[in-house]
Each structure stands twice: as structure tokens, then as C-alpha cells.
Design a protein around this motif. Structure first.
Motif, PDB file in Angstrom:
ATOM      1  N   GLN A 178       0.831  -1.206   0.000  1.00  0.00           N
ATOM      2  CA  GLN A 178       0.000   0.000   0.000  1.00  0.00           C
ATOM      3  C   GLN A 178       0.863   1.252   0.000  1.00  0.00           C
ATOM      4  OE1 GLN A 178      -3.599   0.246  -0.115  1.00  0.00           O
ATOM      5  NE2 GLN A 178      -2.752   2.231  -0.761  1.00  0.00           N
ATOM      6  N   SER A 179       1.975   1.233   0.724  1.00  0.00           N
ATOM      7  CA  SER A 179       2.854   2.396   0.775  1.00  0.00           C
ATOM      8  C   SER A 179       3.473   2.677  -0.590  1.00  0.00           C
ATOM      9  CB  SER A 179       3.946   2.180   1.821  1.00  0.00           C
ATOM     10  OG  SER A 179       4.720   3.345   2.004  1.00  0.00           O
ATOM     11  N   ILE A 180       3.825   1.634  -1.349  1.00  0.00           N
ATOM     12  CA  ILE A 180       4.356   1.824  -2.704  1.00  0.00           C
ATOM     13  C   ILE A 180       3.304   2.481  -3.595  1.00  0.00           C
ATOM     14  CG2 ILE A 180       5.036   0.570  -4.791  1.00  0.00           C
ATOM     15  CD1 ILE A 180       6.534  -1.385  -2.947  1.00  0.00           C
ATOM     16  N   LEU A 181       2.055   2.027  -3.482  1.00  0.00           N
ATOM     17  CA  LEU A 181       0.978   2.635  -4.272  1.00  0.00           C
ATOM     18  C   LEU A 181       0.754   4.090  -3.860  1.00  0.00           C
ATOM     19  CD1 LEU A 181      -1.572  -0.317  -4.351  1.00  0.00           C
ATOM     20  CD2 LEU A 181      -0.065   0.423  -6.195  1.00  0.00           C
ATOM     21  N   VAL A 219       8.043  10.846 -10.113  1.00  0.00           N
ATOM     22  CA  VAL A 219       8.956   9.697 -10.046  1.00  0.00           C
ATOM     23  C   VAL A 219       8.532   8.605 -11.032  1.00  0.00           C
ATOM     24  CG1 VAL A 219      10.092   8.022  -8.555  1.00  0.00           C
ATOM     25  CG2 VAL A 219       9.496  10.288  -7.653  1.00  0.00           C
ATOM     26  N   PRO A 220       7.278   8.112 -11.014  1.00  0.00           N
ATOM     27  CA  PRO A 220       6.898   7.153 -12.062  1.00  0.00           C
ATOM     28  C   PRO A 220       6.984   7.759 -13.460  1.00  0.00           C
ATOM     29  CG  PRO A 220       4.975   7.805 -10.767  1.00  0.00           C
ATOM     30  CD  PRO A 220       6.187   8.298 -10.034  1.00  0.00           C
ATOM     31  N   LEU A 246       9.983  -0.141  -8.794  1.00  0.00           N
ATOM     32  CA  LEU A 246       9.451  -0.648  -7.532  1.00  0.00           C
ATOM     33  C   LEU A 246      10.524  -0.625  -6.451  1.00  0.00           C
ATOM     34  CD1 LEU A 246       7.223  -3.632  -8.718  1.00  0.00           C
ATOM     35  CD2 LEU A 246       6.481  -1.381  -7.925  1.00  0.00           C
ATOM     36  N   GLN A 247      11.767  -0.896  -6.836  1.00  0.00           N
ATOM     37  CA  GLN A 247      12.867  -0.884  -5.883  1.00  0.00           C
ATOM     38  C   GLN A 247      13.102   0.531  -5.342  1.00  0.00           C
ATOM     39  OE1 GLN A 247      12.748  -2.001  -8.959  1.00  0.00           O
ATOM     40  NE2 GLN A 247      13.102  -4.216  -8.849  1.00  0.00           N
ATOM     41  N   ASN A 278      12.294   1.835  -1.408  1.00  0.00           N
ATOM     42  CA  ASN A 278      13.330   2.385  -0.539  1.00  0.00           C
ATOM     43  C   ASN A 278      13.178   3.875  -0.254  1.00  0.00           C
ATOM     44  OD1 ASN A 278      15.521   0.253   0.112  1.00  0.00           O
ATOM     45  ND2 ASN A 278      15.012  -0.121  -2.045  1.00  0.00           N
ATOM     46  N   ASN A 279      12.236   4.526  -0.918  1.00  0.00           N
ATOM     47  CA  ASN A 279      11.973   5.936  -0.645  1.00  0.00           C
ATOM     48  C   ASN A 279      10.637   6.170   0.058  1.00  0.00           C
ATOM     49  OD1 ASN A 279      14.095   7.933  -2.063  1.00  0.00           O
ATOM     50  ND2 ASN A 279      13.913   6.084  -3.308  1.00  0.00           N
ATOM     51  N   CYS A 280       9.844   5.123   0.202  1.00  0.00           N
ATOM     52  CA  CYS A 280       8.557   5.277   0.873  1.00  0.00           C
ATOM     53  C   CYS A 280       8.748   5.126   2.381  1.00  0.00           C
ATOM     54  CB  CYS A 280       7.538   4.273   0.331  1.00  0.00           C
ATOM     55  SG  CYS A 280       7.746   2.572   0.918  1.00  0.00           S
ATOM     56  N   GLU A 281       7.659   5.337   3.120  1.00  0.00           N
ATOM     57  CA  GLU A 281       7.758   5.339   4.582  1.00  0.00           C
ATOM     58  C   GLU A 281       7.990   3.953   5.169  1.00  0.00           C
ATOM     59  OE1 GLU A 281       2.957   5.082   5.513  1.00  0.00           O
ATOM     60  OE2 GLU A 281       4.052   6.941   5.889  1.00  0.00           O
ATOM     61  N   ARG A 282       7.910   2.899   4.368  1.00  0.00           N
ATOM     62  CA  ARG A 282       8.063   1.528   4.874  1.00  0.00           C
ATOM     63  C   ARG A 282       9.445   0.944   4.587  1.00  0.00           C
ATOM     64  NH1 ARG A 282       4.703  -0.981   8.211  1.00  0.00           N
ATOM     65  NH2 ARG A 282       5.026  -2.937   7.081  1.00  0.00           N
ATOM     66  N   SER A 283      10.391   1.752   4.179  1.00  0.00           N
ATOM     67  CA  SER A 283      11.701   1.218   3.796  1.00  0.00           C
ATOM     68  C   SER A 283      12.385   0.470   4.941  1.00  0.00           C
ATOM     69  CB  SER A 283      12.605   2.347   3.309  1.00  0.00           C
ATOM     70  OG  SER A 283      12.787   3.327   4.315  1.00  0.00           O
ATOM     71  N   GLY A 284      12.061   0.800   6.170  1.00  0.00           N
ATOM     72  CA  GLY A 284      12.726   0.168   7.304  1.00  0.00           C
ATOM     73  C   GLY A 284      12.292  -1.251   7.591  1.00  0.00           C
TER      74      GLY A 284
END
Length: 294
Positions: free
Chosen positions: A184-187, A196-197, A211-212, A216-222
């Protein structure tokens, strides 16, 4: 029937018998398939694929779009598939980005069991750009210049483009296991950062970058575990991974049982890529008999 915990999001364009075999092995009460067939697939072949697929309430055919080799549309098909899965009343915890030429190395129930303790975590092999993985220039030529595929050939305009400000580019495998919140965070990232897209529409081999980068730039990268759960083998300079034959079985079996670095480090491999039943179907027979029937 219970809610599936794992969904396999598959992009394919050929191989009726291989897709039917794959589907029968992937489907279970705890797993589902969302299958996209390239819109360019000829009607007779598409009908043969439909006929080869099992009847199962957890098998879903996605709306079709054209997905030319190396094009943005391959990424777009995955993004649309992710949205379709997340729109379910009870979406699965994990979504596996798969292709029609991937196959299991463990029974699907063991795969679901493996992933269950990792709720809220993603498995993906990614790396910041530039990267030695891509040879000279660290692969920045893929990103810096405007590219498009034309009849399976690369065309580029050799004028550098400015990369979107504040974004770190990444590369990595197109095949990963996303947890529901990260998908969901990627979307969300894609919707909130349209530049970016838009830029990545003309990045070369974009399925190895967009997607990579979003991940790695969204809030879920951790929450990303940097392991690649696919056994893949590459010859130096080759455009595609090795196609497995019966002679490769022992290496695949070892990867299924032990830690492996084939295609990227992981504690064990759940899947392998790639297979082509018209090259050698015996390798799939032996995997079925010795690795998936236990």
C-alpha cells in the motif's frame, strides 16, 4: 474456505501447460493467484491458457494490458495487480511478485508457514545506484538517459536527464515478497509523487528500478529484509538468467534446504527462475516428485 495469507501476483504471456502446472502447485486454502496475461497474447493461445488453468475460487484473472519487454507497462501491470489485491475485503498479509517462468522449490503450505512470522515485513534484494552489479558506470546510464524498447531492441537519446529531486535511485530484483502495508505504501508513493513514475517511464530495464526505488523511498523502507528468496543463475554478460534443466536439480534442491547465495543471499530459497517446459519439462517433474510432494 479460509482467507488466503499469501497472494501470488503473476505476469505471463505464454506456456499453457506450464502455467497450469504452476497454478495447481501455488493454489491452496491459504494462498491465491492473481494472473495477468499480456494482452498481445494471441486469442488461441490465451484460450489454451484459460483451458489449462484449474477451477479454483482463489484463482483470479486480471484485466489485461500490453506488457512489452523492458517497458513501463510491466511495472504498471504489477501496480494495478497490487491495487486489485489490496481492494479485497480481507487482503492477504504477503504478496509475491512472480512470473510465468518461476516455480516453487518448497510446497506452498511450507511457503505460507515460512512467511507467517514475518507479518509486516518485506523480502527484497535491492541496492542503491550506482551499483557494481551493473558494471561500468554502476548502471547509471540506465537511468540518466531516455530509453524505450522497440521490437525488443534498446533505443536511447544520449542526452542526460535530471533525476527527480530528493529521490535516491535503486536497482534490484524484479521479484520480491511485499507485506500488505508496504504494498500500500508503494501505491501511495506512486500517487503522491507522480514525477517519479513519470521519469521512470523511460528508464531502461525499469522493472529492475521503479518498484525498488519506490520501496526504498517510501515510509516503509525500514521493514525490508534484504534477502532474495529466488534461486537464479546468471552468466556474465547474459541478458537473461539461466534456464534450468534436469542437470540442475541437485543445486536447486540444495538451495531449497540450505542457505544460498544463488541469485542473492538468503537463508533458503523458496522459488527459482527460470523454467521453460519446451526446453526441459523433466526438471519440473523432478521438483514436483522430490521437493513438492513431501
Amino acid at each position: 474456505m479460509s482467507r488466503p495469507a499469501v497472494a501470488f501476483l503473476i505476469l505471463a504471456h505464454r506456456g499453457p501447460e506450464q502455467l497450469g502446472r504452476q497454478a495447481r502447485r501455488l493454489l491452496s486454502p491459504r494462498s491465491s493467484i492473481y494472473l495477468h496475461i499480456d494482452r498481445k497474447t494471441q486469442p488461441a493461445l490465451f484460450s489454451a491458457i484459460r483451458a489449462a488453468l484449474p477451477e479454483h475460487p482463489h484463482l483470479h484473472l486480471l484485466d489485461r494490458m500490453s506488457t512489452p519487454w523492458a517497458s513501463w507497462n510491466t511495472v504498471e501491470a504489477y501496480l494495478r495487480g497490487l491495487q486489485r489485491i489490496l481492494d479485497e475485503p480481507e487482503p492477504p498479509e504477503h504478496i509475491v511478485l512472480f512470473s510465468g517462468q518461476d516455480y516453487l522449490l518448497r510446497p506452498v503450505e511450507r511457503i505460507v508457514d515460512f512467511l507467517e512470522p514475518y507479518a509486516g515485513q518485506t523480502f527484497a534484494a535491492t541496492w542503491p545506484m550506482p551499483s557494481d552489479v551493473y558494471g561500468p558506470d554502476g548502471g547509471m546510464w540506465r537511468i540518466r538517459y531516455w530509453h524505450t524498447p522497440i521490437r525488443r531492441r534498446r533505443f536511447r537519446i544520449p542526452l542526460p536527464r535530471p533525476y527527480p529531486a530528493g529521490v535516491r535511485p535503486y536497482g534490484g530484483s524484479a521479484f520480491m515478497v511485499l507485506d500488505r502495508a508496504t504494498a500500500q505504501s508503494i501505491l501511495d508513493y506512486t500517487r503522491e509523487h507522480p514525477e517519479v513514475p513519470r521519469f521512470h517511464h523511460h528508464v531502461w530495464a525499469v522493472d529492475e528500478h521503479y518498484l525498488q526505488t519506490a520501496l526504498n523511498n517510501c515510509e516503509r523502507s525500514g521493514v525490508v529484509i534484504g534477502e532474495h528468496l529466488w534461486h537464479m543463475e546468471w552468466t556474465l554478460g547474459a541478458a537473461h538468467p539461466h534456464t534450468f534443466t534436469l542437470d540442475d536439480f541437485e543445486r536447486l534442491a540444495d538451495s531449497a534446504r540450505n542457505s544460498s547465495e544463488a541469485g542473492g543471499v538468503s537463508r533458503a530459497k523458496l522459488f527459482a527462475r527460470k523454467f521453460h517446459d519446451e526446453v526441459d519439462s523433466r526438471i519440473l517433474d523432478r521438483i514436483d516428485e522430490e521437493l513438492l510432494s513431501a
